[in-house]
Write a protein that holds these residues in place. Structure first.
Motif, PDB file in Angstrom:
ATOM      1  N   GLU A  73      43.076  48.625  39.783  1.00 48.50           N
ATOM      2  CA  GLU A  73      43.925  48.484  40.963  1.00 48.50           C
ATOM      3  C   GLU A  73      43.334  47.486  41.953  1.00 48.50           C
ATOM      4  OE1 GLU A  73      44.579  52.314  42.660  1.00 48.50           O
ATOM      5  OE2 GLU A  73      45.287  53.199  40.784  1.00 48.50           O
ATOM      6  N   LEU A  74      42.010  47.455  42.043  1.00 49.21           N
ATOM      7  CA  LEU A  74      41.351  46.551  42.978  1.00 49.21           C
ATOM      8  C   LEU A  74      39.928  46.265  42.515  1.00 49.21           C
ATOM      9  CD1 LEU A  74      41.804  45.111  45.747  1.00 49.21           C
ATOM     10  CD2 LEU A  74      40.632  47.049  46.805  1.00 49.21           C
ATOM     11  N   VAL A  75      39.540  44.993  42.595  1.00 45.79           N
ATOM     12  CA  VAL A  75      38.191  44.560  42.220  1.00 45.79           C
ATOM     13  C   VAL A  75      37.627  43.757  43.385  1.00 45.79           C
ATOM     14  CG1 VAL A  75      36.816  43.179  40.626  1.00 45.79           C
ATOM     15  CG2 VAL A  75      38.763  44.494  39.764  1.00 45.79           C
ATOM     16  N   GLU A  76      36.521  44.235  43.965  1.00 45.32           N
ATOM     17  CA  GLU A  76      35.941  43.583  45.147  1.00 45.32           C
ATOM     18  C   GLU A  76      34.485  43.193  44.942  1.00 45.32           C
ATOM     19  OE1 GLU A  76      38.379  45.542  48.921  1.00 45.32           O
ATOM     20  OE2 GLU A  76      36.349  46.228  48.463  1.00 45.32           O
ATOM     21  N   ALA A  77      34.107  42.066  45.537  1.00 44.18           N
ATOM     22  CA  ALA A  77      32.709  41.635  45.601  1.00 44.18           C
ATOM     23  C   ALA A  77      32.368  41.357  47.052  1.00 44.18           C
ATOM     24  CB  ALA A  77      32.476  40.381  44.762  1.00 44.18           C
ATOM     25  N   ASP A  78      31.171  41.759  47.472  1.00 37.30           N
ATOM     26  CA  ASP A  78      30.772  41.624  48.873  1.00 37.30           C
ATOM     27  C   ASP A  78      29.323  41.147  48.937  1.00 37.30           C
ATOM     28  OD1 ASP A  78      29.612  42.750  51.555  1.00 37.30           O
ATOM     29  OD2 ASP A  78      31.782  42.869  51.787  1.00 37.30           O
ATOM     30  N   CYS A  79      29.056  40.188  49.826  1.00 38.37           N
ATOM     31  CA  CYS A  79      27.696  39.650  49.962  1.00 38.37           C
ATOM     32  C   CYS A  79      27.401  39.389  51.435  1.00 38.37           C
ATOM     33  CB  CYS A  79      27.576  38.346  49.170  1.00 38.37           C
ATOM     34  SG  CYS A  79      25.900  37.681  49.077  1.00 38.37           S
ATOM     35  N   ALA A  80      26.201  39.752  51.882  1.00 35.82           N
ATOM     36  CA  ALA A  80      25.810  39.549  53.280  1.00 35.82           C
ATOM     37  C   ALA A  80      24.362  39.095  53.348  1.00 35.82           C
ATOM     38  CB  ALA A  80      25.998  40.831  54.083  1.00 35.82           C
ATOM     39  N   ALA A  81      24.078  38.175  54.266  1.00 38.44           N
ATOM     40  CA  ALA A  81      22.712  37.698  54.487  1.00 38.44           C
ATOM     41  C   ALA A  81      22.404  37.773  55.976  1.00 38.44           C
ATOM     42  CB  ALA A  81      22.557  36.263  53.983  1.00 38.44           C
ATOM     43  N   THR A  82      21.322  38.452  56.318  1.00 37.25           N
ATOM     44  CA  THR A  82      20.847  38.543  57.692  1.00 37.25           C
ATOM     45  C   THR A  82      19.385  38.120  57.731  1.00 37.25           C
ATOM     46  OG1 THR A  82      20.062  40.831  57.517  1.00 37.25           O
ATOM     47  CG2 THR A  82      22.401  40.505  58.045  1.00 37.25           C
ATOM     48  N   GLN A  83      18.772  38.209  58.914  1.00 31.10           N
ATOM     49  CA  GLN A  83      17.355  37.876  59.023  1.00 31.10           C
ATOM     50  C   GLN A  83      16.489  38.860  58.238  1.00 31.10           C
ATOM     51  OE1 GLN A  83      16.593  35.008  60.362  1.00 31.10           O
ATOM     52  NE2 GLN A  83      18.753  34.727  60.838  1.00 31.10           N
ATOM     53  N   LYS A  84      17.028  40.024  57.901  1.00 29.66           N
ATOM     54  CA  LYS A  84      16.273  41.020  57.132  1.00 29.66           C
ATOM     55  C   LYS A  84      16.344  40.774  55.628  1.00 29.66           C
ATOM     56  CE  LYS A  84      16.853  44.732  60.538  1.00 29.66           C
ATOM     57  NZ  LYS A  84      17.364  46.112  60.768  1.00 29.66           N
ATOM     58  N   GLY A  85      17.308  39.964  55.190  1.00 31.17           N
ATOM     59  CA  GLY A  85      17.422  39.694  53.768  1.00 31.17           C
ATOM     60  C   GLY A  85      18.866  39.656  53.302  1.00 31.17           C
ATOM     61  N   LEU A  86      19.067  39.703  51.970  1.00 33.27           N
ATOM     62  CA  LEU A  86      20.383  39.592  51.373  1.00 33.27           C
ATOM     63  C   LEU A  86      20.765  40.887  50.670  1.00 33.27           C
ATOM     64  CD1 LEU A  86      18.822  36.636  51.022  1.00 33.27           C
ATOM     65  CD2 LEU A  86      20.995  36.034  49.994  1.00 33.27           C
ATOM     66  N   GLY A 146      24.182  42.776  48.353  1.00 35.40           N
ATOM     67  CA  GLY A 146      25.454  42.562  47.690  1.00 35.40           C
ATOM     68  C   GLY A 146      25.921  43.821  46.994  1.00 35.40           C
ATOM     69  N   LYS A 147      27.223  43.923  46.797  1.00 36.20           N
ATOM     70  CA  LYS A 147      27.760  45.085  46.108  1.00 36.20           C
ATOM     71  C   LYS A 147      29.129  44.747  45.534  1.00 36.20           C
ATOM     72  CE  LYS A 147      29.785  47.017  50.347  1.00 36.20           C
ATOM     73  NZ  LYS A 147      29.828  48.173  51.259  1.00 36.20           N
ATOM     74  N   ALA A 148      29.560  45.576  44.582  1.00 34.65           N
ATOM     75  CA  ALA A 148      30.891  45.451  44.003  1.00 34.65           C
ATOM     76  C   ALA A 148      31.581  46.804  44.071  1.00 34.65           C
ATOM     77  CB  ALA A 148      30.801  44.974  42.555  1.00 34.65           C
ATOM     78  N   LYS A 149      32.905  46.774  44.192  1.00 31.73           N
ATOM     79  CA  LYS A 149      33.683  48.000  44.242  1.00 31.73           C
ATOM     80  C   LYS A 149      34.869  47.872  43.295  1.00 31.73           C
ATOM     81  CE  LYS A 149      36.096  51.094  47.454  1.00 31.73           C
ATOM     82  NZ  LYS A 149      36.493  51.306  48.872  1.00 31.73           N
ATOM     83  N   LEU A 150      35.076  48.920  42.495  1.00 26.53           N
ATOM     84  CA  LEU A 150      36.162  48.941  41.525  1.00 26.53           C
ATOM     85  C   LEU A 150      37.040  50.157  41.820  1.00 26.53           C
ATOM     86  CD1 LEU A 150      33.930  48.358  38.363  1.00 26.53           C
ATOM     87  CD2 LEU A 150      35.019  46.606  39.774  1.00 26.53           C
ATOM     88  N   VAL A 151      38.340  49.927  41.954  1.00 32.90           N
ATOM     89  CA  VAL A 151      39.269  51.018  42.255  1.00 32.90           C
ATOM     90  C   VAL A 151      40.272  51.139  41.110  1.00 32.90           C
ATOM     91  CG1 VAL A 151      41.013  51.878  43.856  1.00 32.90           C
ATOM     92  CG2 VAL A 151      39.024  50.621  44.732  1.00 32.90           C
ATOM     93  N   GLY A 152      40.435  52.361  40.607  1.00 30.12           N
ATOM     94  CA  GLY A 152      41.429  52.606  39.572  1.00 30.12           C
ATOM     95  C   GLY A 152      41.190  51.836  38.295  1.00 30.12           C
ATOM     96  N   VAL A 153      39.964  51.830  37.807  1.00 37.34           N
ATOM     97  CA  VAL A 153      39.619  51.042  36.620  1.00 37.34           C
ATOM     98  C   VAL A 153      39.937  51.817  35.350  1.00 37.34           C
ATOM     99  CG1 VAL A 153      37.753  49.902  35.366  1.00 37.34           C
ATOM    100  CG2 VAL A 153      37.812  49.839  37.855  1.00 37.34           C
TER     101      VAL A 153
END
Length: 254
Positions: free
Chosen positions: A117-130, A132-139
């Protein structure tokens, strides 16, 4: 007069140093994302290449939407959304890609149709580091097996046909790039080349986000960085100005 000119010259030199150093030392990080990309060659068929759909970039188009992909026998999707942004004050960057109503027919011969139903990728970088994660809905992975809605990084399932591995599917693929950035591919299908029973070669990526590393927290050329720069300029010029005043007072007294 000579002393006064020397003080001003020193101040100008410090100012030039601050302004000249700002672009190089305060360059923030980058971020990008897209919904789907593929390059596959199926047996008996010409190669199919599709550039990234709904590509977004923190240095250009920060948000993008695509109505859907429809490649018969390979991939069909609903709406794709991608975004990439940069916080000029903190230097942090963030990117995200989401692909709705995914149906993957590429591996149907071996696994049945794969859908989500939904496939997501997320990435963030701050001064503390990087991060990332993925989320799968209704697979629904058909015969391939099961995977968590929040899969661990680099979760891999092998695809077999008649007992022979012909492909592999990686969920929440996380790649540390040479430039220090992180790429998160929510789903990455690799068709294995040169194996008995192979259906073809190539790659399909669904929902990808890349970010970082973070830039410097305060751009020197604007905002708070400008006030810091002016403060440093004043601090550097103050000793020279004090010497000039003392010498001028001595000359007047004489």
């Amino acid at each position: 007069m000579r002393v006064r000119m020397t003080g001003l010259a020193g101040a100008a030199a410090v100012a030039a140093l601050l302004v000249g150093a700002a672009p190089a030392s305060a360059a923030p990080g980058d971020a990008s994302a897209y919904g789907a990309r593929l390059h596959v060659t199926l047996l008996g068929s010409p190669a199919v290449t599709a550039e990234p759909f709904a590509a977004a970039d923190a240095n250009g188009r920060g948000q993008n939407t695509f109505a859907g992909v429809d490649l018969t026998g390979i991939l069909k999707t609903g709406v794709i959304n991608a975004s990439a942004s940069r916080d000029e004050n903190s230097g942090g960057v963030h990117s995200r890609a989401s692909t709705a109503d995914v149906r993957l027919d590429l591996l149907a011969k071996a696994t049945g149709k794969i859908s989500a139903e939904l496939v997501e990728a997320d990435c963030a970088a701050t001064q503390k580091g990087l991060t990332g994660k993925a989320k799968l809905v209704g697979v629904d992975l058909g015969k391939l097996g099961r995977v968590d809605a929040d899969p661990a990084p680099n979760t891999k399932l092998d695809v077999q046909l008649a007992g022979v591995k012909i492909a592999e599917v990686v969920f929440n693929e996380q790649i540390r790039n040479n430039d220090g950035s992180l790429t998160v591919n929510a789903i990455h299908i690799r068709l294995l080349q040169g194996v008995l029973g192979s259906i073809g070669t190539g790659d399909v990526i669904i929902s990808s986000a890349t970010c970082g590393p973070a830039g410097l927290p305060i751009p020197m050329a604007s905002g708070a960085g400008l006030w810091i720069g002016l403060g440093l300029l004043g601090a550097a010029a103050a000793p020279a100005a004090a010497v000039a005043l003392r010498r001028r007072a001595s000359l007047n007294a004489a």
